[in-house]
Design an enzyme around this catalytic site. Sequence first.
Site, PDB file in Angstrom:
ATOM      1  N   ARG A  36       0.802  -1.235   0.000  1.00  0.00           N
ATOM      2  CA  ARG A  36       0.000   0.000   0.000  1.00  0.00           C
ATOM      3  C   ARG A  36       0.828   1.276   0.000  1.00  0.00           C
ATOM      4  NH1 ARG A  36      -2.749  -2.964   3.773  1.00  0.00           N
ATOM      5  NH2 ARG A  36      -4.606  -3.996   2.945  1.00  0.00           N
TER       6      ARG A  36
ATOM      7  N   LYS B 237       3.703  11.929 -10.480  1.00  0.00           N
ATOM      8  CA  LYS B 237       2.844  11.082 -11.314  1.00  0.00           C
ATOM      9  C   LYS B 237       3.561   9.770 -11.602  1.00  0.00           C
ATOM     10  CE  LYS B 237       0.092  14.512 -13.811  1.00  0.00           C
ATOM     11  NZ  LYS B 237      -0.265  15.018 -15.156  1.00  0.00           N
TER      12      LYS B 237
ATOM     13  N   GLU C 273      11.258  19.052 -23.665  1.00  0.00           N
ATOM     14  CA  GLU C 273      10.492  19.384 -22.451  1.00  0.00           C
ATOM     15  C   GLU C 273      11.063  20.640 -21.777  1.00  0.00           C
ATOM     16  OE1 GLU C 273       7.666  17.967 -21.754  1.00  0.00           O
ATOM     17  OE2 GLU C 273       7.727  15.823 -22.272  1.00  0.00           O
TER      18      GLU C 273
ATOM     19  N   LYS D 106       8.950  23.485 -13.151  1.00  0.00           N
ATOM     20  CA  LYS D 106       7.965  22.423 -12.952  1.00  0.00           C
ATOM     21  C   LYS D 106       7.533  22.363 -11.489  1.00  0.00           C
ATOM     22  CE  LYS D 106       6.354  17.834 -13.783  1.00  0.00           C
ATOM     23  NZ  LYS D 106       6.452  16.537 -14.446  1.00  0.00           N
TER      24      LYS D 106
ATOM     25  N   GLU E   2      -3.491  18.690 -10.585  1.00  0.00           N
ATOM     26  CA  GLU E   2      -3.934  19.160 -11.902  1.00  0.00           C
ATOM     27  C   GLU E   2      -5.399  19.570 -11.945  1.00  0.00           C
ATOM     28  OE1 GLU E   2      -1.949  17.121 -15.093  1.00  0.00           O
ATOM     29  OE2 GLU E   2      -3.443  17.781 -16.555  1.00  0.00           O
TER      30      GLU E   2
ATOM     31  N   ARG F 285      -1.559  23.219 -13.504  1.00  0.00           N
ATOM     32  CA  ARG F 285      -0.680  22.125 -13.933  1.00  0.00           C
ATOM     33  C   ARG F 285      -0.938  21.737 -15.391  1.00  0.00           C
ATOM     34  NH1 ARG F 285       1.559  16.896 -10.425  1.00  0.00           N
ATOM     35  NH2 ARG F 285       2.859  16.114 -12.111  1.00  0.00           N
TER      36      ARG F 285
ATOM     37  N   ASN G  66       0.999  20.693 -20.208  1.00  0.00           N
ATOM     38  CA  ASN G  66       0.579  19.900 -21.362  1.00  0.00           C
ATOM     39  C   ASN G  66       0.721  20.645 -22.677  1.00  0.00           C
ATOM     40  OD1 ASN G  66      -0.088  17.659 -19.809  1.00  0.00           O
ATOM     41  ND2 ASN G  66      -2.112  18.484 -19.340  1.00  0.00           N
TER      42      ASN G  66
ATOM     43  N   HIS H 276       1.300  18.823 -25.897  1.00  0.00           N
ATOM     44  CA  HIS H 276       0.985  17.418 -25.638  1.00  0.00           C
ATOM     45  C   HIS H 276      -0.349  16.964 -26.215  1.00  0.00           C
ATOM     46  CE1 HIS H 276       4.459  17.689 -23.050  1.00  0.00           C
ATOM     47  NE2 HIS H 276       4.356  16.429 -22.671  1.00  0.00           N
TER      48      HIS H 276
ATOM     49  N   HIS I 152       0.616  13.777 -27.992  1.00  0.00           N
ATOM     50  CA  HIS I 152       0.086  12.448 -27.663  1.00  0.00           C
ATOM     51  C   HIS I 152      -0.605  11.813 -28.864  1.00  0.00           C
ATOM     52  CE1 HIS I 152       0.052  13.404 -23.075  1.00  0.00           C
ATOM     53  NE2 HIS I 152       1.151  12.769 -23.423  1.00  0.00           N
TER      54      HIS I 152
ATOM     55  N   HIS J 280       8.750  10.484 -27.325  1.00  0.00           N
ATOM     56  CA  HIS J 280       7.818  11.405 -26.674  1.00  0.00           C
ATOM     57  C   HIS J 280       8.259  12.873 -26.858  1.00  0.00           C
ATOM     58  CE1 HIS J 280       4.970  12.996 -23.775  1.00  0.00           C
ATOM     59  NE2 HIS J 280       5.975  13.606 -23.174  1.00  0.00           N
TER      60      HIS J 280
HETATM   61  N1  NAD Z   1       5.594  11.059 -14.585  1.00  0.00           N
HETATM   62  C1  NAD Z   1       5.653  12.141 -15.318  1.00  0.00           C
HETATM   63  O1  NAD Z   1       5.318  13.250 -14.866  1.00  0.00           O
HETATM   64  C2  NAD Z   1       6.148  12.044 -16.724  1.00  0.00           C
HETATM   65  C3  NAD Z   1       6.467  13.216 -17.435  1.00  0.00           C
HETATM   66  C4  NAD Z   1       6.979  13.081 -18.734  1.00  0.00           C
HETATM   67  C5  NAD Z   1       7.181  11.823 -19.282  1.00  0.00           C
HETATM   68  N2  NAD Z   1       6.861  10.713 -18.554  1.00  0.00           N
HETATM   69  C6  NAD Z   1       7.087   9.364 -19.107  1.00  0.00           C
HETATM   70  O2  NAD Z   1       8.487   9.204 -19.313  1.00  0.00           O
HETATM   71  C7  NAD Z   1       8.697   8.258 -20.348  1.00  0.00           C
HETATM   72  C8  NAD Z   1       9.756   8.780 -21.293  1.00  0.00           C
HETATM   73  O3  NAD Z   1      10.948   8.949 -20.559  1.00  0.00           O
HETATM   74  P1  NAD Z   1      12.372   8.809 -21.254  1.00  0.00           P
HETATM   75  O4  NAD Z   1      12.411   9.648 -22.463  1.00  0.00           O
HETATM   76  O5  NAD Z   1      13.383   9.000 -20.210  1.00  0.00           O
HETATM   77  O6  NAD Z   1      12.309   7.306 -21.787  1.00  0.00           O
HETATM   78  P2  NAD Z   1      13.087   5.979 -21.350  1.00  0.00           P
HETATM   79  O7  NAD Z   1      13.010   5.736 -19.913  1.00  0.00           O
HETATM   80  O8  NAD Z   1      12.583   4.920 -22.249  1.00  0.00           O
HETATM   81  O9  NAD Z   1      14.591   6.322 -21.724  1.00  0.00           O
HETATM   82  C9  NAD Z   1      14.965   6.430 -23.067  1.00  0.00           C
HETATM   83  C10 NAD Z   1      16.052   5.399 -23.432  1.00  0.00           C
HETATM   84  O10 NAD Z   1      17.304   5.859 -22.913  1.00  0.00           O
HETATM   85  C11 NAD Z   1      17.883   4.864 -22.105  1.00  0.00           C
HETATM   86  N3  NAD Z   1      18.661   5.557 -21.074  1.00  0.00           N
HETATM   87  C12 NAD Z   1      18.198   6.258 -20.020  1.00  0.00           C
HETATM   88  N4  NAD Z   1      19.200   6.831 -19.353  1.00  0.00           N
HETATM   89  C13 NAD Z   1      20.344   6.501 -19.999  1.00  0.00           C
HETATM   90  C14 NAD Z   1      21.718   6.803 -19.804  1.00  0.00           C
HETATM   91  N5  NAD Z   1      22.127   7.620 -18.823  1.00  0.00           N
HETATM   92  N6  NAD Z   1      22.627   6.267 -20.648  1.00  0.00           N
HETATM   93  C15 NAD Z   1      22.214   5.490 -21.689  1.00  0.00           C
HETATM   94  N7  NAD Z   1      20.936   5.172 -21.930  1.00  0.00           N
HETATM   95  C16 NAD Z   1      20.009   5.681 -21.098  1.00  0.00           C
HETATM   96  C17 NAD Z   1      16.727   4.044 -21.604  1.00  0.00           C
HETATM   97  O11 NAD Z   1      17.124   2.759 -21.232  1.00  0.00           O
HETATM   98  C18 NAD Z   1      15.826   4.026 -22.822  1.00  0.00           C
HETATM   99  O12 NAD Z   1      16.261   3.046 -23.724  1.00  0.00           O
HETATM  100  C19 NAD Z   1       7.355   8.029 -21.005  1.00  0.00           C
HETATM  101  O13 NAD Z   1       6.851   6.776 -20.581  1.00  0.00           O
HETATM  102  C20 NAD Z   1       6.482   9.153 -20.467  1.00  0.00           C
HETATM  103  O14 NAD Z   1       5.124   8.802 -20.377  1.00  0.00           O
HETATM  104  C21 NAD Z   1       6.358  10.808 -17.307  1.00  0.00           C
HETATM  105 ZN    ZN Z   2       5.926  15.309 -21.873  1.00  0.00          ZN
END
Ligand code: NAD
Ligand code: ZN
Length: 366
Positions: free
Chosen positions: A120, A142, A184, A226, A236, A240, A244, A247, A251, A263
């Site tokens: 939990r 999130k 971003e 942020k 949100e 917040r 977006n 986005h 999206h 993304h």
């Molecule tokens: N929670 C939130 O508020 C929020 C906000 C924006 C995005 N997101 C989410 O984040 C995700 C995208 O994140 P991302 O772009 O980091 O994607 P990701 O986690 O897939 O990373 C991108 C790639 O880079 C690799 N990688 C990461 N760090 C590395 C490093 N230091 N050296 C070498 N390789 C590395 C990862 O293994 C992956 O293959 C999506 O799922 C999106 O929905 C969440």
């Molecule tokens: Zn984003």
Amino acid sequence: LLEILVSLPNATYPVQIGAGTLDHLPENLSKYSPASTYAVITDTTVSPYYAERVRKAVSTLAPCHVFVFEAGEVNKTRTTWSDLTDRMLAAGIERDGAVIALGGGVVGDLAGFVAATYHRGIDLIHLPTSLLAMVDSSIGGKTGVDTESGKNLVGAFHQPRLVVADVAMLETLPDRQLAAGLAEAVKHGAIADAAYLEWIDRCRGQILAKRADELAHLVRRSVEIKADIVMADEKEAGRRATLNFGHTVGHGLEAATSFGILHGEAVAVGMVSEARLGEVMGITEPGSAETLLDLLGALGLPHQIPSSCQVADLLESARSDKKNRAGQLRFAPIRRPGESARTATGKWTFEVQPETLLNVLRSQTA
Ligand SMILES: NC(=O)c1ccc[n+]([C@@H]2O[C@H](COP(=O)([O-])OP(=O)(O)OC[C@H]3O[C@@H](n4cnc5c(N)ncnc54)[C@H](O)[C@@H]3O)[C@@H](O)[C@H]2O)c1
Ligand SMILES: [Zn+2]
């Protein structure tokens, strides 16, 4: 070393930023998130670079297990969540254990959801390794996973106890992923700080060359922006939504290309679309889209809709996005680069006429 405090009604946590912040992990863990056992969750790409270093450091404090899952958005699912939680239960991790998310946004969202639900809810520490995770996803609480029906549809708010953004870890990040994270950061400037946008433009050479000082400043300013927005509106209800920007179209583009685009890349294209849409609707100052387009291009980001993508599909995907109630399409436009727009009644989102958006998208197709 630089520290920004995120202060929410039910959680206050430091975000530590800089090259070498990871060296102080044990002392910071014992200060902000002492635990009987630590579960490091990471993916197959990040693990070979950093998992052993983190495990060794954490082990000086308490037993530390590492759980690795296959990298990629396609694995941000309930199946991976159940696999990870089963493995943690089998390893005997109890309610006074803590999860350490070591990786990009996929690891952060998934490990965050594990922490939110395990017994939990247990402590969560973010060690973001992608630029996108440092400037965006590790802040704000999130967490969640994707389903067949769409992205991030099952999840929870779960704030971390500590975020450590060691920009030295960006050394191994591929350039395309670095640029995606920059999208971003540009978004943060576009919605809240024109001077930050100008700084990104001026220092883009050093940023793209991964100079530690510039990367640290970039992460710092984005986290500040942020965090300010999240502190004003954690769940949100209002402001917040400005995060977006780009986005609504972004999206839609991710879905319409079956995630064939990153993304951040989709958000880059989406910011240009939404700035143009705002201009057409008389919300956004003329010339704003052009300013953003120039900067995004200089950072190596796309700004056109790929010709392989059907704009009608994109529109349909955007309409079915979870943020749109009852098929009504809304977006969070800017007034000008550096400032979000509000409606006459103070709302942060505007309704979009599908025809108007369709015309904008058509003119933006490669
Ligand atoms: N929670 C939130 O508020 C929020 C906000 C924006 C995005 N997101 C989410 O984040 C995700 C995208 O994140 P991302 O772009 O980091 O994607 P990701 O986690 O897939 O990373 C991108 C790639 O880079 C690799 N990688 C990461 N760090 C590395 C490093 N230091 N050296 C070498 N390789 C590395 C990862 O293994 C992956 O293959 C999506 O799922 C999106 O929905 C969440
Ligand atoms: Zn984003």
